[in-house]
Design an enzyme around this catalytic site. Structure first.
Site, PDB file in Angstrom:
ATOM      1  N   ASP A  35       0.831  -1.199   0.000  1.00 38.07           N
ATOM      2  CA  ASP A  35       0.000   0.000   0.000  1.00 38.07           C
ATOM      3  C   ASP A  35       0.871   1.257   0.000  1.00 38.07           C
ATOM      4  O   ASP A  35       1.602   1.517   0.942  1.00 38.07           O
ATOM      5  CB  ASP A  35      -0.890  -0.006   1.251  1.00 38.07           C
ATOM      6  CG  ASP A  35      -1.787   1.215   1.330  1.00 38.07           C
ATOM      7  OD1 ASP A  35      -2.979   1.087   1.004  1.00 38.07           O
ATOM      8  OD2 ASP A  35      -1.301   2.306   1.717  1.00 38.07           O
ATOM      9  N   TYR A  40       3.282   9.873  -0.661  1.00 38.64           N
ATOM     10  CA  TYR A  40       4.411   9.249   0.042  1.00 38.64           C
ATOM     11  C   TYR A  40       5.719   9.440  -0.738  1.00 38.64           C
ATOM     12  O   TYR A  40       6.795   9.204  -0.205  1.00 38.64           O
ATOM     13  CB  TYR A  40       4.188   7.743   0.241  1.00 38.64           C
ATOM     14  CG  TYR A  40       2.970   7.337   1.016  1.00 38.64           C
ATOM     15  CD1 TYR A  40       2.177   8.271   1.703  1.00 38.64           C
ATOM     16  CD2 TYR A  40       2.581   5.993   1.066  1.00 38.64           C
ATOM     17  CE1 TYR A  40       1.044   7.872   2.403  1.00 38.64           C
ATOM     18  CE2 TYR A  40       1.451   5.593   1.773  1.00 38.64           C
ATOM     19  CZ  TYR A  40       0.686   6.533   2.436  1.00 38.64           C
ATOM     20  OH  TYR A  40      -0.432   6.132   3.118  1.00 38.64           O
ATOM     21  N   LYS A  54      -2.866   5.993  -4.048  1.00 39.09           N
ATOM     22  CA  LYS A  54      -3.931   6.936  -3.687  1.00 39.09           C
ATOM     23  C   LYS A  54      -3.755   8.276  -4.387  1.00 39.09           C
ATOM     24  O   LYS A  54      -2.636   8.718  -4.640  1.00 39.09           O
ATOM     25  CB  LYS A  54      -3.952   7.161  -2.167  1.00 39.09           C
ATOM     26  CG  LYS A  54      -3.937   5.870  -1.373  1.00 39.09           C
ATOM     27  CD  LYS A  54      -3.938   6.091   0.134  1.00 39.09           C
ATOM     28  CE  LYS A  54      -3.586   4.807   0.864  1.00 39.09           C
ATOM     29  NZ  LYS A  54      -2.152   4.588   0.996  1.00 39.09           N
TER      30      LYS A  54
END
Length: 274
Positions: free
Chosen positions: A47, A52, A77
């Site tokens: 994930d 990030y 995401k």
């Protein structure tokens, strides 16, 4: 309590119940090694997220692991500044390119940005229809965000990834998600390490020869929560996956539930400003 290591999403796709999260893991060797170690230890869910800034390393870790792509469930995401219909479509292309993949297994809206998440969701539905995201969902959505989204959505989110740990159990939201057939996934599942010395957890761990972290991960699994603990240490990554050989009793679960104080470590989705 035997359960499958995967959970069926509303569209029939299977998501592993236990995966590796890579929030705050540096791009380059740190994330490449973490992903590689996790996949070699048996993890099949990774994930990440655009924000990030380690999607490239995640992709590289997947390639170096030697595990076939089709066996790995990859989530990324959509970040807040990329929300809106057109920008979401563009941001997805950027993420795919960085990962070096033809598709992701799950694409999530990272936060419910006011006045934008419905337009973002239209883009998500289009990406899903194209087959380049095998499932779509949201993260950090409260019940009222989801109810609002469902007034216009053609495809219901398949996952809501929210902050859950023994001091923030989110039971009302989890009950709503279950009723709507939206899978629950926990971020910061170990409470960012703040609760690992909690006597209740240590004591339960001692009973089974397990660490407090393993007890918490098992608590998530037995509550039907998909869980993505993060670590950059090979031994810890292996340890976090070694949770399928014991079972918490109903008394253990009740004792852990008692730790709930509705205490957030992250932002409240109703008041975040980023």
């Amino acid at each position: 309590m035997a359960f499958e290591k995967t959970k069926k999403l509303a569209n029939g796709n299977e998501i592993p119940r236990l995966g590796l999260g890579v929030w705050r893991v540096e791009d380059g060797n740190q994330v490449i090694d973490s992903v590689k170690w996790a996949l070699q230890a048996g993890y099949r869910l990774i994930d990440t997220a655009a924000v990030y800034k380690n999607e490239e390393g995640v992709g590289e870790g997947i390639r170096q692991s030697g595990v076939p792509r089709e066996e790995i469930f990859v989530t990324t995401k959509l970040w807040n500044e990329d929300q809106g219909y057109d920008s979401a479509l563009k941001a997805f292309e950027v993420s795919l390119n960085k990962l070096g993949l033809d598709y992701v297994d799950l694409y999530l809206i990272h936060w419910p940005v006011k006045d934008k998440y419905k337009d973002s969701w239209r883009a998500m539905e289009e990406i899903y229809a194209s087959g380049r995201a095998k499932a779509i969902g949201v993260s950090n959505f409260h019940k009222h965000h989801l109810e609002d989204l469902l007034t216009t959505a053609k495809v219901k989110p398949m996952v809501d990834q929210i902050e859950i740990h023994p001091t923030l159990t989110q039971e009302p939201l989890r009950a709503y998600l279950e009723q709507e057939d939206i899978a629950v996934e926990a971020w910061s599942p170990l409470g960012q390490g703040t609760i690992l010395k909690e006597p209740v957890l240590v004591e339960i761990g001692n009973k089974y020869g397990k660490t407090a972290a393993q007890v918490i991960i098992r608590w998530h699994l037995q509550n039907d929560i998909i869980v993505i603990p993060k670590s950059v240490h090979e031994q810890r990554i292996k340890e976090n996956f070694d949770v399928f050989d014991f079972e918490l009793s109903s008394e253990d679960i009740a004792a852990i539930n008692q730790l709930n104080s509705d205490e957030r470590l992250g932002s409240n989705p109703d008041s975040f400003d980023f």
